[in-house]
Design a protein around this motif. Structure first.
Motif, mmCIF file in Angstrom:
data_model
loop_
_atom_site.group_PDB
_atom_site.id
_atom_site.type_symbol
_atom_site.label_atom_id
_atom_site.label_comp_id
_atom_site.label_asym_id
_atom_site.label_seq_id
_atom_site.Cartn_x
_atom_site.Cartn_y
_atom_site.Cartn_z
ATOM 1 N N TYR A 3 0.812 -1.217 0.000
ATOM 2 C CA TYR A 3 0.000 0.000 0.000
ATOM 3 C C TYR A 3 0.842 1.262 0.000
ATOM 4 N N ASP A 24 -10.807 -2.370 0.651
ATOM 5 C CA ASP A 24 -10.611 -2.008 2.060
ATOM 6 C C ASP A 24 -9.389 -1.113 2.271
ATOM 7 N N HIS A 25 -8.809 -0.570 1.179
ATOM 8 C CA HIS A 25 -7.540 0.147 1.294
ATOM 9 C C HIS A 25 -7.613 1.369 2.206
ATOM 10 N N ASN A 27 -9.262 1.721 4.924
ATOM 11 C CA ASN A 27 -9.156 1.254 6.313
ATOM 12 C C ASN A 27 -7.702 0.969 6.689
ATOM 13 N N TYR A 28 -6.916 0.445 5.739
ATOM 14 C CA TYR A 28 -5.491 0.210 6.008
ATOM 15 C C TYR A 28 -4.763 1.535 6.220
ATOM 16 N N ARG A 30 -6.116 4.333 7.252
ATOM 17 C CA ARG A 30 -6.611 4.857 8.514
ATOM 18 C C ARG A 30 -5.885 4.182 9.682
ATOM 19 N N PHE A 31 -5.746 2.869 9.617
ATOM 20 C CA PHE A 31 -5.052 2.119 10.665
ATOM 21 C C PHE A 31 -3.597 2.562 10.783
ATOM 22 N N ALA A 32 -2.906 2.671 9.647
ATOM 23 C CA ALA A 32 -1.507 3.117 9.674
ATOM 24 C C ALA A 32 -1.397 4.511 10.279
ATOM 25 N N GLN A 34 -3.452 5.858 12.459
ATOM 26 C CA GLN A 34 -3.727 5.757 13.896
ATOM 27 C C GLN A 34 -2.513 5.226 14.656
ATOM 28 N N ILE A 35 -1.822 4.248 14.084
ATOM 29 C CA ILE A 35 -0.612 3.710 14.716
ATOM 30 C C ILE A 35 0.461 4.792 14.799
#
Length: 128
Positions: A3, A24-25, A27-28, A30-32, A34-35
């Motif tokens: 990604y 779902d890209h 969401n990935y 967004r997750f990255a 947030q981390i």
């Protein structure tokens, strides 16, 4: 699927423009984010560098052709040469589009509406 694209000049990262193939890209991403935000919030050093254009996009600052220099200095130098010199009699046949590799197939992406059919001339080369 990767990604993020690793740009080997100075080890910088930018989102892969082909990530849309995975539904779902976002969401990935967004997750990255947030981390990274969590790490920064806890005052952890994060040894990750993004391209200048990606930082500008995050900050809402307009990106310009000079931001290409952090990714491809030679390409940026050629763009600057086109701006600085008269291109009337060179026969370059450039358009306001760019060809990009999308999973092994070359695809033309317009840089402005109808850009693939608009020739770059001395008079319009500075248009936005």
């Amino acid at each position: 699927i990767n990604y993020f694209v690793l740009i080997l000049i100075g080890t910088t990262f930018q989102p892969n423009s082909n990530s849309y193939v995975n539904p779902d890209h976002l969401n990935y991403f967004r997750f990255a984010g947030q981390i990274l935000g969590l790490a920064l919030n806890h005052r952890q050093l994060v040894n990750i560098y993004f391209t200048r254009s990606f930082y500008k996009h995050i900050l809402g600052i307009p990106v310009n052709y000079q931001d290409v220099a952090s990714i491809d200095p030679e390409y940026a130098k050629n763009l600057q040469w086109i701006l600085d010199n008269d291109i009337s009699d060179l026969g370059l046949e450039l358009t306001f589009s760019v060809e990009t590799d999308v999973f092994g197939a070359m695809e033309e992406v317009p840089l402005k509406p109808g850009g693939g059919s608009i020739l770059v001339t001395q008079n319009n080369k500075v248009s936005t």
